[in-house]
Motif scaffolding. Structure first.
Motif, PDB file in Angstrom:
ATOM      1  N   THR A  39      -1.824 -15.696   2.108  1.00  0.00           N
ATOM      2  CA  THR A  39      -2.947 -14.808   1.780  1.00  0.00           C
ATOM      3  C   THR A  39      -3.493 -14.104   3.013  1.00  0.00           C
ATOM      4  OG1 THR A  39      -3.532 -16.329  -0.004  1.00  0.00           O
ATOM      5  CG2 THR A  39      -5.174 -14.684   0.622  1.00  0.00           C
ATOM      6  N   ASP A  40      -3.801 -14.849   4.062  1.00  0.00           N
ATOM      7  CA  ASP A  40      -4.369 -14.245   5.274  1.00  0.00           C
ATOM      8  C   ASP A  40      -3.369 -13.314   5.950  1.00  0.00           C
ATOM      9  OD1 ASP A  40      -6.666 -15.685   4.793  1.00  0.00           O
ATOM     10  OD2 ASP A  40      -6.164 -17.307   6.182  1.00  0.00           O
ATOM     11  N   PHE A  41      -2.110 -13.712   5.948  1.00  0.00           N
ATOM     12  CA  PHE A  41      -1.053 -12.869   6.525  1.00  0.00           C
ATOM     13  C   PHE A  41      -0.958 -11.534   5.779  1.00  0.00           C
ATOM     14  CE2 PHE A  41       3.354 -11.490   5.822  1.00  0.00           C
ATOM     15  CZ  PHE A  41       3.703 -11.111   7.108  1.00  0.00           C
ATOM     16  N   VAL A  42      -1.015 -11.581   4.458  1.00  0.00           N
ATOM     17  CA  VAL A  42      -0.917 -10.363   3.658  1.00  0.00           C
ATOM     18  C   VAL A  42      -2.102  -9.438   3.928  1.00  0.00           C
ATOM     19  CG1 VAL A  42      -0.977  -9.451   1.297  1.00  0.00           C
ATOM     20  CG2 VAL A  42       0.501 -11.392   1.852  1.00  0.00           C
ATOM     21  N   LYS A  43      -3.297 -10.010   3.994  1.00  0.00           N
ATOM     22  CA  LYS A  43      -4.490  -9.189   4.235  1.00  0.00           C
ATOM     23  C   LYS A  43      -4.385  -8.422   5.546  1.00  0.00           C
ATOM     24  CE  LYS A  43      -7.786 -11.992   1.606  1.00  0.00           C
ATOM     25  NZ  LYS A  43      -8.970 -12.902   1.687  1.00  0.00           N
ATOM     26  N   LYS A  44      -3.768  -9.020   6.531  1.00  0.00           N
ATOM     27  CA  LYS A  44      -3.725  -8.411   7.857  1.00  0.00           C
ATOM     28  C   LYS A  44      -2.507  -7.517   8.056  1.00  0.00           C
ATOM     29  CE  LYS A  44      -4.939  -9.397  12.589  1.00  0.00           C
ATOM     30  NZ  LYS A  44      -5.514 -10.414  13.497  1.00  0.00           N
ATOM     31  N   ASN A  45      -1.432  -7.737   7.303  1.00  0.00           N
ATOM     32  CA  ASN A  45      -0.169  -7.068   7.615  1.00  0.00           C
ATOM     33  C   ASN A  45       0.424  -6.210   6.504  1.00  0.00           C
ATOM     34  OD1 ASN A  45       0.744  -8.347  10.368  1.00  0.00           O
ATOM     35  ND2 ASN A  45      -0.014 -10.056   9.135  1.00  0.00           N
ATOM     36  N   ILE A  46      -0.078  -6.327   5.286  1.00  0.00           N
ATOM     37  CA  ILE A  46       0.536  -5.640   4.157  1.00  0.00           C
ATOM     38  C   ILE A  46      -0.484  -4.719   3.479  1.00  0.00           C
ATOM     39  CG2 ILE A  46       1.743  -5.915   1.956  1.00  0.00           C
ATOM     40  CD1 ILE A  46       3.297  -7.015   4.352  1.00  0.00           C
ATOM     41  N   ASP A  47      -0.069  -3.498   3.208  1.00  0.00           N
ATOM     42  CA  ASP A  47      -0.918  -2.542   2.489  1.00  0.00           C
ATOM     43  C   ASP A  47      -0.787  -2.810   0.993  1.00  0.00           C
ATOM     44  OD1 ASP A  47      -2.347  -0.422   1.490  1.00  0.00           O
ATOM     45  OD2 ASP A  47      -0.909   1.130   2.119  1.00  0.00           O
ATOM     46  N   THR A  48      -1.658  -3.652   0.472  1.00  0.00           N
ATOM     47  CA  THR A  48      -1.552  -4.039  -0.933  1.00  0.00           C
ATOM     48  C   THR A  48      -1.839  -2.888  -1.887  1.00  0.00           C
ATOM     49  OG1 THR A  48      -3.840  -4.844  -0.892  1.00  0.00           O
ATOM     50  CG2 THR A  48      -2.097  -6.454  -0.472  1.00  0.00           C
ATOM     51  N   SER A  49      -2.541  -1.867  -1.409  1.00  0.00           N
ATOM     52  CA  SER A  49      -2.831  -0.711  -2.273  1.00  0.00           C
ATOM     53  C   SER A  49      -1.581   0.117  -2.554  1.00  0.00           C
ATOM     54  CB  SER A  49      -3.899   0.180  -1.625  1.00  0.00           C
ATOM     55  OG  SER A  49      -3.401   0.790  -0.443  1.00  0.00           O
ATOM     56  N   ALA A  50      -0.502  -0.148  -1.825  1.00  0.00           N
ATOM     57  CA  ALA A  50       0.733   0.611  -2.014  1.00  0.00           C
ATOM     58  C   ALA A  50       1.549   0.099  -3.203  1.00  0.00           C
ATOM     59  CB  ALA A  50       1.584   0.537  -0.753  1.00  0.00           C
ATOM     60  N   TYR A  51       1.074  -0.951  -3.874  1.00  0.00           N
ATOM     61  CA  TYR A  51       1.829  -1.579  -4.961  1.00  0.00           C
ATOM     62  C   TYR A  51       1.073  -1.485  -6.280  1.00  0.00           C
ATOM     63  CZ  TYR A  51       4.330  -3.785  -1.093  1.00  0.00           C
ATOM     64  OH  TYR A  51       5.047  -4.012   0.062  1.00  0.00           O
ATOM     65  N   ASN A  52       1.814  -1.456  -7.370  1.00  0.00           N
ATOM     66  CA  ASN A  52       1.202  -1.700  -8.664  1.00  0.00           C
ATOM     67  C   ASN A  52       0.614  -3.110  -8.609  1.00  0.00           C
ATOM     68  OD1 ASN A  52       1.319  -3.041 -11.428  1.00  0.00           O
ATOM     69  ND2 ASN A  52       1.740  -0.938 -12.017  1.00  0.00           N
ATOM     70  N   PRO A  53      -0.673  -3.285  -8.930  1.00  0.00           N
ATOM     71  CA  PRO A  53      -1.310  -4.598  -8.785  1.00  0.00           C
ATOM     72  C   PRO A  53      -0.580  -5.718  -9.514  1.00  0.00           C
ATOM     73  CG  PRO A  53      -2.956  -2.921  -9.208  1.00  0.00           C
ATOM     74  CD  PRO A  53      -1.622  -2.263  -9.401  1.00  0.00           C
ATOM     75  N   TYR A  54       0.032  -5.395 -10.662  1.00  0.00           N
ATOM     76  CA  TYR A  54       0.699  -6.443 -11.423  1.00  0.00           C
ATOM     77  C   TYR A  54       1.949  -6.946 -10.723  1.00  0.00           C
ATOM     78  CZ  TYR A  54       2.817  -8.978 -15.297  1.00  0.00           C
ATOM     79  OH  TYR A  54       3.386  -9.946 -16.076  1.00  0.00           O
ATOM     80  N   GLN A  99       7.700  -2.376   4.396  1.00  0.00           N
ATOM     81  CA  GLN A  99       7.332  -1.049   4.879  1.00  0.00           C
ATOM     82  C   GLN A  99       7.925   0.026   3.974  1.00  0.00           C
ATOM     83  OE1 GLN A  99       7.351  -0.805   9.514  1.00  0.00           O
ATOM     84  NE2 GLN A  99       8.963  -2.235   8.925  1.00  0.00           N
ATOM     85  N   ALA A 100       7.243   1.161   3.885  1.00  0.00           N
ATOM     86  CA  ALA A 100       7.662   2.221   2.974  1.00  0.00           C
ATOM     87  C   ALA A 100       9.076   2.711   3.259  1.00  0.00           C
ATOM     88  CB  ALA A 100       6.674   3.383   3.045  1.00  0.00           C
ATOM     89  N   ASP A 101       9.393   2.986   4.526  1.00  0.00           N
ATOM     90  CA  ASP A 101      10.716   3.518   4.835  1.00  0.00           C
ATOM     91  C   ASP A 101      11.817   2.497   4.570  1.00  0.00           C
ATOM     92  OD1 ASP A 101       9.822   1.943   6.974  1.00  0.00           O
ATOM     93  OD2 ASP A 101      11.058   3.030   8.430  1.00  0.00           O
ATOM     94  N   VAL A 102      11.520   1.214   4.812  1.00  0.00           N
ATOM     95  CA  VAL A 102      12.507   0.174   4.565  1.00  0.00           C
ATOM     96  C   VAL A 102      12.732  -0.002   3.064  1.00  0.00           C
ATOM     97  CG1 VAL A 102      13.051  -2.278   4.873  1.00  0.00           C
ATOM     98  CG2 VAL A 102      11.964  -0.991   6.727  1.00  0.00           C
ATOM     99  N   GLN A 103      11.664   0.069   2.294  1.00  0.00           N
ATOM    100  CA  GLN A 103      11.791  -0.051   0.842  1.00  0.00           C
ATOM    101  C   GLN A 103      12.640   1.079   0.257  1.00  0.00           C
ATOM    102  OE1 GLN A 103       9.874  -2.298  -1.855  1.00  0.00           O
ATOM    103  NE2 GLN A 103      10.835  -3.408  -0.177  1.00  0.00           N
TER     104      GLN A 103
END
Length: 475
Positions: free
Chosen positions: A139-154, A377-381
């Motif tokens: 959880t803490d790792f995701v908050k600091k390193n991942i842009d969760t708004s870039a995903y469909n929440p589900y 990351q967007a480009d990697v995805q």
């Protein structure tokens, strides 16, 4: 999606193997629900928010998955692309037969020692792993390193959150234990040369079209779909029809299955599956799963089929198809569409997430965190989509790299808002075993459809009630 050009083989277990597997599933799940396990019941250990210093020594980052084309695609992609960032790291994706996938991971988890660093878990496996403390809380790792708004929440909820509040939603305050690796859902595959260019729009229309196609084309079955009593094959098929006809698998809030699954809508879905769809399948198809459906399509023996998108790439390989000598000729006969609707427009959620073993060496856990940050990351995805993957980031799903990668990429993109998952609880392994066995029995004529559904609801309810009494359960 350009998967390795093969359909592959997934073995269907025999009766003795199934019984042994069932015993292992029961033992493992009981450990997750309390049992005699003396591990940490408070949940999974936490990963650091910041990635610790990485080693420069040679390191093998090991995954565990099941045998199918995306596993090879992931290994090839990671070793080609991640090595540009981390040349000292080799990625190895170890695979097992699909039917053994759960046990291959959870028997090692139970021993508190794994030969893999990243477990690729089905969404429904997460609760069992979290309850036993088998995977890291990121959880803490995701908050600091991942842009969760870039995903469909589900998609974030399905592939990483536990517990889940409600199918289709994500609790922003819930903990995360994984990140998306591969998205997936079913596509409807249809013979354009036999039924026309336009795909059936409703489930009833689809059945009618399939029946006519079967009558008009001797030797070709109207339908091909998963029916096997192994993995989650028969259960996913019933659950898909259940959703389309307005049924529910359970009341998650009250942990109620009996009276919900087998209500009027649930019974209608079972009747449609057994009495309307099954007669349109090939003789001997009662144990079909991924490979058998693909073979039926590739050999021109099915008018309409249902298949996981991530397992469909080989259908376009002329070396494996009788439908044409080129990809273009095959696509002249095969169409790919989102699932027909009926009372609802629901489709099954497939795909898996990445989860870090709590028993992996610290250097490997650190590398796993770094890999996950890189991978999302967007480009990697977008590169992953072009290499044969199914992305989860919205920008990657909507990118030309993905949408132009295959004829079924748009099917996935259009299906994401329609997805429904199964039960995300520690008791999942028992629940799916009960459902697979009974749905398969109904499809093969060994049980009356209504009796089979009533038994599923009754036995699944017993599992949840017993777990509650022992203090288990995830919701």
């Amino acid at each position: 999606m350009r998967y390795p050009k093969r359909i592959g083989r997934l073995p269907v277990p025999g009766r003795k193997v199934k019984l042994a597997m069932a015993a292992m599933l029961l033992a493992t799940t009981m450990a997750a629900c309390g049992g005699d396990d003396d591990g940490d019941k408070s949940g999974a250990p936490k990963a650091p928010a910041d990635i610790p210093t990485l080693t420069n020594d040679p390191l093998t980052l090991s995954f565990i998955w099941f045998e199918w084309p995306p596993a090879k695609a992931l290994e090839d992609f990671a070793n080609a692309e991640y090595k540009k960032l981390r040349p000292n790291v080799t990625v190895k994706v170890n695979t097992v037969p699909n039917a053994n996938w759960h046990d291959a991971m959870f028997t090692q988890f139970a021993a508190r020692k794994t030969d893999f660093d990243i477990a690729i878990l089905d969404s429904q496996h997460i609760g069992e792993a979290v309850t036993n403390g088998n995977i890291l809380d990121i959880t803490d790792f995701v908050k600091k390193n991942i842009d969760t708004s870039a995903y469909n929440p589900y998609l974030l909820a399905a592939y990483g959150q536990y517990p889940q509040a409600e199918t289709g939603q994500r609790d922003e305050n819930a903990k995360l234990y994984g990140l998306p690796l591969l998205g997936d859902t079913w596509t409807m595959i249809y013979r354009k040369d036999l039924i026309g260019e336009k795909a059936p729009q409703t489930w009833d229309e689809m059945i009618s079209v399939a029946a006519k196609c079967q009558a008009d084309n001797p030797g070709v079955s109207g339908l091909a779909f998963h029916q096997a009593n192994g993995s989650d094959a028969a259960a996913v098929t019933y659950n898909t029809v259940n959703g389309v006809y307005g049924g529910n698998l359970w009341n998650a809030k009250d942990r109620k299955i009996e009276g919900v699954l087998n209500d009027a809508a649930g019974q209608e879905a079972m009747d449609v599956l057994v009495n309307k769809m099954k007669p349109l399948t090939a003789k001997g198809s009662g144990n079909w799963f991924i490979d058998e459906v693909n073979a039926s399509v590739a050999q021109g023996k099915a008018c309409i089929a249902f298949q996981w998108i991530a397992a469909s790439g080989g259908l376009l390989d002329p070396k494996q198809s009788t439908l044409g000598t080129t990809r273009e000729q095959i696509l002249g006969k095969l169409g790919f569409a989102t699932l027909p609707t009926q009372k609802t427009n629901l489709v099954p959620l497939g795909g898996m997430g990445m989860h870090i073993s709590a028993y992996s060496a610290k250097a490997n856990q650190n590398e796993a965190l770094n890999f996950m940050k890189w991978f999302e990351q967007a480009d990697v995805q977008k590169k992953w989509a072009a290499a044969g993957g199914v992305p989860s980031r919205t920008d990657a799903i909507q990118s030309p790299e993905f949408l132009n990668s295959s004829p079924f990429a748009k099917v996935y993109a259009d299906s994401v808002p329609r997805m429904r998952d199964m039960w995300n609880v520690p008791e999942y392994a028992q629940l799916v075993n009960i459902e697979n066995t009974n749905v398969n029995a109904a499809l093969n004529g060994a049980k009356d459809p209504k009796q089979a559904l009533d038994e599923i609801a009754k036995e699944q309810q017993k599992v949840l009630d017993a777990s509650r009494k022992k203090g288990g359960g995830g919701l």
